[in-house]
Design an enzyme around this catalytic site. Structure first.
Site, short mmCIF file in Angstrom:
data_model
loop_
_atom_site.label_atom_id
_atom_site.label_comp_id
_atom_site.label_asym_id
_atom_site.label_seq_id
_atom_site.Cartn_x
_atom_site.Cartn_y
_atom_site.Cartn_z
N HIS A 181 -3.82 17.40 -0.18
CA HIS A 181 -2.79 16.36 -0.13
C HIS A 181 -1.43 17.02 -0.30
O HIS A 181 -1.08 17.47 -1.38
CB HIS A 181 -3.05 15.34 -1.23
N HIS A 198 -4.97 7.80 5.15
CA HIS A 198 -4.35 8.40 3.97
C HIS A 198 -5.43 9.13 3.19
O HIS A 198 -5.22 10.26 2.76
CB HIS A 198 -3.65 7.33 3.13
N GLU A 207 -7.93 1.27 1.31
CA GLU A 207 -7.55 1.56 2.69
C GLU A 207 -8.61 1.07 3.67
O GLU A 207 -8.29 0.47 4.71
CB GLU A 207 -7.33 3.06 2.88
N LYS A 266 -7.20 15.47 4.74
CA LYS A 266 -6.92 15.98 3.39
C LYS A 266 -8.13 16.70 2.82
O LYS A 266 -8.01 17.56 1.94
CB LYS A 266 -6.51 14.84 2.46
N PHE A 284 2.59 6.21 -4.06
CA PHE A 284 2.89 5.65 -5.36
C PHE A 284 4.22 4.89 -5.26
O PHE A 284 5.14 5.29 -4.55
CB PHE A 284 3.03 6.76 -6.41
N CYS A 335 4.20 10.10 -1.45
CA CYS A 335 3.24 10.52 -0.44
C CYS A 335 3.49 9.94 0.95
O CYS A 335 2.79 10.29 1.90
CB CYS A 335 1.83 10.17 -0.89
#
Length: 402
Positions: free
Chosen positions: A331, A294, A305, A326, A390, A162
């Site tokens: 996403h 994010h 976050e 998003k 990830f 991502c």
């Protein structure tokens, strides 16, 4: 070190097929997430996504091109054409040798893989098209952009889940700043809204079945999207000399590794990336007015976050605006940072902060100004765009007005 600016932008995503329509949708807080229109959708538990609708590949590419271009490559080429048209650049001679492409993607030609696995394993076919490998490879989009526009400088693809787009744009920024190139086409794309792509993500149990609601106490997971965002990064004096319209300056970049867990995010790793981008850009905490988060809509990401932002910005965190687009376009995995950078450009150029839509109920662990549901007019001169992947790979880009 040399300064780097953005002189062109292009996109295709669930909100629009170009930058103007995408920004209009962001200003209106419009949701591009809906029921997926893909083969075997009824076999999926998750049936929604930020899918690019109203798109006909035959309107843009001939049959021979379609045999070479996976959907993620098609999106990239269309967005790159838009960005270069806005920048007013064409490449030949020495400029070609000093210009390149760095793009991010996570899955690459996943639609092509899905279709051909099905053909071999389900339909029992023993042959596939001879160009399957060059169609599905992760560097296909970067290679075709370089060939189409005669870009003979450094060209490659970054695949860091991502954070792919932010890592790619960070590398393009570093190459121009360090003198390796004068112009870089950069950003990212993704198209994994196919049966296998969605089924794989279902297995993680982080997907929402109804909506993406970042930072809201009622959030229940992320929603996949697809599309591309592509930018022209250019050395400042080169852009000034040719009278280019400069959209913003790329002020700084930082990347870190959590080195702790393959899927669980780290407040410390995210915080070091945010602080590193501020340091690289020579920005103080109070200089930044907006962060494109994010903001996946998962419990683990959102609270981590927000905690990282609060740690880095301290008392100024209460004055920050932070939103997740998003909630509108989904996403885009490897392409997400590129589309989200458009919200930062809109904040700097138009004074409009994109909202976090779907926000229903405050979460004490996300107690920041998340610009809930409605866009906001505000003057900002510096922004950050966060991407946390990830594998514990973090990448943050800083932009400022010029």
């Amino acid at each position: 070190m040399r300064r780097v600016v953005i002189t062109g932008a292009g996109t295709i995503n669930a909100l629009g097929h170009d930058v103007a329509s995408t920004l209009e949708a962001m200003r209106e807080g419009r949701c591009g997430i809906g029921r997926l229109d893909i083969r075997d959708v009824d076999r999926l538990a998750v049936k929604i996504g930020g899918q690019v609708t109203g798109y006909d590949e035959h309107a843009h590419f001939n049959r021979q091109q379609i045999s070479l271009y996976d959907r993620f490559t098609q999106f990239t080429l269309l967005a790159a054409d838009q960005a270069l048209a806005q920048a007013g650049l064409s490449f030949s001679g020495a400029l070609s040798d000093r210009s390149g492409v760095v793009l991010g993607t996570s899955g690459g030609g996943l639609n092509t893989q899905d279709e051909n696995y099905r053909a071999v394993y389900e339909d029992g076919k023993n042959r596939v098209h001879p160009f399957i490998v060059p169609k599905l490879m992760n560097n296909a989009a970067a290679s075709h952009v370089s060939m189409q526009h005669n870009l003979r400088g450094p060209s490659f693809t970054v695949a860091t889940a991502c954070a792919s787009s932010n890592h790619a744009m960070g590398q393009a920024f570093a190459m121009i700043r360090g003198g390796m190139a004068d112009v870089m086409i950069t950003g990212g794309s993704e198209s994994m809204l196919c049966f296998g792509g969605v089924k794989a993500w279902e297995g993680l149990r982080v997907m929402s079945k109804d909506a993406c609601r970042p930072f809201s106490a009622t959030r229940n997971g992320m929603v996949q999207g697809e599309g591309a965002g592509v930018f022209v990064f250019e050395e400042y004096d080169h852009a000034r000399a040719r009278g280019a319209d400069i959209l913003a300056e790329v002020a700084g970049f930082a990347m870190t590794s959590d080195a702790s867990d393959i899927v669980t995010p780290s407040k410390q790793g995210a915080g070091r990336a945010i602080a590193g981008a501020l340091h690289d850009a020579k920005l103080n905490a109070w200089d930044v007015g907006y962060i494109n988060a994010h903001g996946t809509g998962t419990a683990a990401n959102d609270k981590t976050e927000c905690a990282a932002v609060a740690d880095v910005f301290g008392a100024h965190a209460d004055d920050l605006m932070i939103s997740s687009t998003k909630s509108m376009h989904g996403h885009l995995i490897g392409g997400t940072g590129a589309v989200e950078l458009l919200a930062c450009l809109m904040a700097l150029r138009d004074g409009v902060i994109a909202p976090t839509i779907g926000y229903e109920e405050p979460d004490p662990e996300c107690a920041l100004d998340v610009v809930p549901n409605i866009a906001r007019d505000a003057k900002v001169t510096a922004t950050l765009s966060n991407a946390f992947a990830f594998g514990g790979l973090n990448a943050v880009i800083a932009l400022r007005s010029i």
